[in-house]
Design a protein around this motif. Sequence first.
Motif, PDB file in Angstrom:
ATOM      1  N   PRO A 121      -2.910   8.819   4.571  1.00 12.02           N
ATOM      2  CA  PRO A 121      -2.560  10.231   4.428  1.00 12.02           C
ATOM      3  C   PRO A 121      -2.196  10.591   2.988  1.00 12.02           C
ATOM      4  CG  PRO A 121      -1.383   9.238   6.279  1.00 12.02           C
ATOM      5  CD  PRO A 121      -2.015   8.114   5.516  1.00 12.02           C
ATOM      6  N   SER A 122      -2.426  11.832   2.660  1.00 11.00           N
ATOM      7  CA  SER A 122      -1.925  12.410   1.421  1.00 11.00           C
ATOM      8  C   SER A 122      -0.621  13.134   1.710  1.00 11.00           C
ATOM      9  CB  SER A 122      -2.936  13.408   0.845  1.00 11.00           C
ATOM     10  OG  SER A 122      -2.359  14.152  -0.206  1.00 11.00           O
ATOM     11  N   GLY A 123       0.297  13.065   0.769  1.00  9.83           N
ATOM     12  CA  GLY A 123       1.551  13.787   0.930  1.00  9.83           C
ATOM     13  C   GLY A 123       1.668  14.968   0.003  1.00  9.83           C
ATOM     14  N   ASP A 158      -9.641   5.206   0.863  1.00  6.27           N
ATOM     15  CA  ASP A 158      -8.815   6.067   0.028  1.00  6.27           C
ATOM     16  C   ASP A 158      -7.370   5.809   0.431  1.00  6.27           C
ATOM     17  OD1 ASP A 158      -7.457   8.056  -1.267  1.00  6.27           O
ATOM     18  OD2 ASP A 158      -8.589   9.713  -0.394  1.00  6.27           O
ATOM     19  N   VAL A 159      -6.645   5.103  -0.428  1.00  2.00           N
ATOM     20  CA  VAL A 159      -5.265   4.720  -0.140  1.00  2.00           C
ATOM     21  C   VAL A 159      -4.292   5.817  -0.573  1.00  2.00           C
ATOM     22  CG1 VAL A 159      -3.495   2.970  -0.673  1.00  2.00           C
ATOM     23  CG2 VAL A 159      -5.841   2.268  -0.205  1.00  2.00           C
ATOM     24  N   ASN A 160      -4.741   6.742  -1.398  1.00  4.37           N
ATOM     25  CA  ASN A 160      -3.917   7.853  -1.863  1.00  4.37           C
ATOM     26  C   ASN A 160      -2.657   7.389  -2.590  1.00  4.37           C
ATOM     27  OD1 ASN A 160      -4.841  10.605  -1.603  1.00  4.37           O
ATOM     28  ND2 ASN A 160      -4.996  10.244   0.601  1.00  4.37           N
ATOM     29  N   ILE A 161      -2.767   6.227  -3.259  1.00  2.00           N
ATOM     30  CA  ILE A 161      -1.690   5.718  -4.105  1.00  2.00           C
ATOM     31  C   ILE A 161      -2.316   5.144  -5.365  1.00  2.00           C
ATOM     32  CG2 ILE A 161       0.212   4.068  -4.358  1.00  2.00           C
ATOM     33  CD1 ILE A 161       0.448   4.047  -1.284  1.00  2.00           C
ATOM     34  N   LEU A 235      -7.579   5.901  -6.703  1.00  3.47           N
ATOM     35  CA  LEU A 235      -7.031   6.012  -5.355  1.00  3.47           C
ATOM     36  C   LEU A 235      -7.818   5.202  -4.329  1.00  3.47           C
ATOM     37  CD1 LEU A 235      -6.246   9.854  -5.170  1.00  3.47           C
ATOM     38  CD2 LEU A 235      -4.708   7.992  -5.838  1.00  3.47           C
ATOM     39  N   ASP A 236      -9.005   4.741  -4.704  1.00  5.02           N
ATOM     40  CA  ASP A 236      -9.906   4.067  -3.750  1.00  5.02           C
ATOM     41  C   ASP A 236      -9.914   2.566  -4.036  1.00  5.02           C
ATOM     42  OD1 ASP A 236     -11.504   6.539  -2.444  1.00  5.02           O
ATOM     43  OD2 ASP A 236     -11.055   6.938  -4.556  1.00  5.02           O
TER      44      ASP A 236
END
Length: 273
Positions: A121-123, A158-161, A235-236
């Motif tokens: 998820p994206s925050g 996509d880890v979004n970190i 991010l990937d």
Amino acid sequence: MKGQTVGFRLVSLNLNGIRSAATKGFREWAQAHAPDCMGVQEVKAQAPDVEGVFDHLGELRGHFHYAQKKGYSGVGLYTRHEPSDVKIGFGVPEFDDEGRWVELRFDKPGRQLSLISCYFPSGSSGEDRQQAKFRFLDAMAPHLAKLKKTREFILVGDVNIAHQEADLKNWKSNQKNSGFLPEERAWMTQLLGTGKGQGGLVDVYRRLHPTTTDECYTWWSNRGQAYAKNVGWRLDYHLATPALAEHAKAAAIYKDQKFSDHAPLTIDYGFKL
């Protein structure tokens, strides 16, 4: 990195909508690039939209986990090899409803191996989603630890970190923003740590390119000419168990065409299914 390679070619790409990416040539690129397996995220479609249209990429057959909400999230794995089993979701209803995990298993006597496409998820849209992201991370870490005890695997997605300062252009001004928060970065450090009680996984791109900065980005904001100026984020990822990470030979981020706000990350491995 053109054409089929000896070994195993694995791609990860956040599509930001499979129908949109298709109009920009991602299917033609994928067939020319000839991966053995391709993980996609943010499919943003349902089964009726995909079946008969996007369920195959040339010789690759797709397996999908769709979100219950239309036009949202969703992941897929395309493969030219028939899996022995397909796992949809990772057992947490809140996030399984959002279509974030598809796992293909390729088991043989004496070998248990999984390939996973996952969309974290994206925050960035607000505090509610950031708290959901933290809940996801809290659930994902023990799930991966349990999986690692019984199987070799590579998780792409996509880890979004962005883990380290080298993983985004403007790290100083993003330390309070989702994707580069201290808690998120600490989670990644724990996941990749090799000490007792740590996750013991390998960030495969960083194993191959430990010091790369500007060339490592895989996502760019649609604001402020970020892509043209290469103001990006990494991010990937390919996150692998150590035994599979050892087989990694070469990594490439494809930027000659833009299929979405993410670029495809390809890693060639020296094993075969």
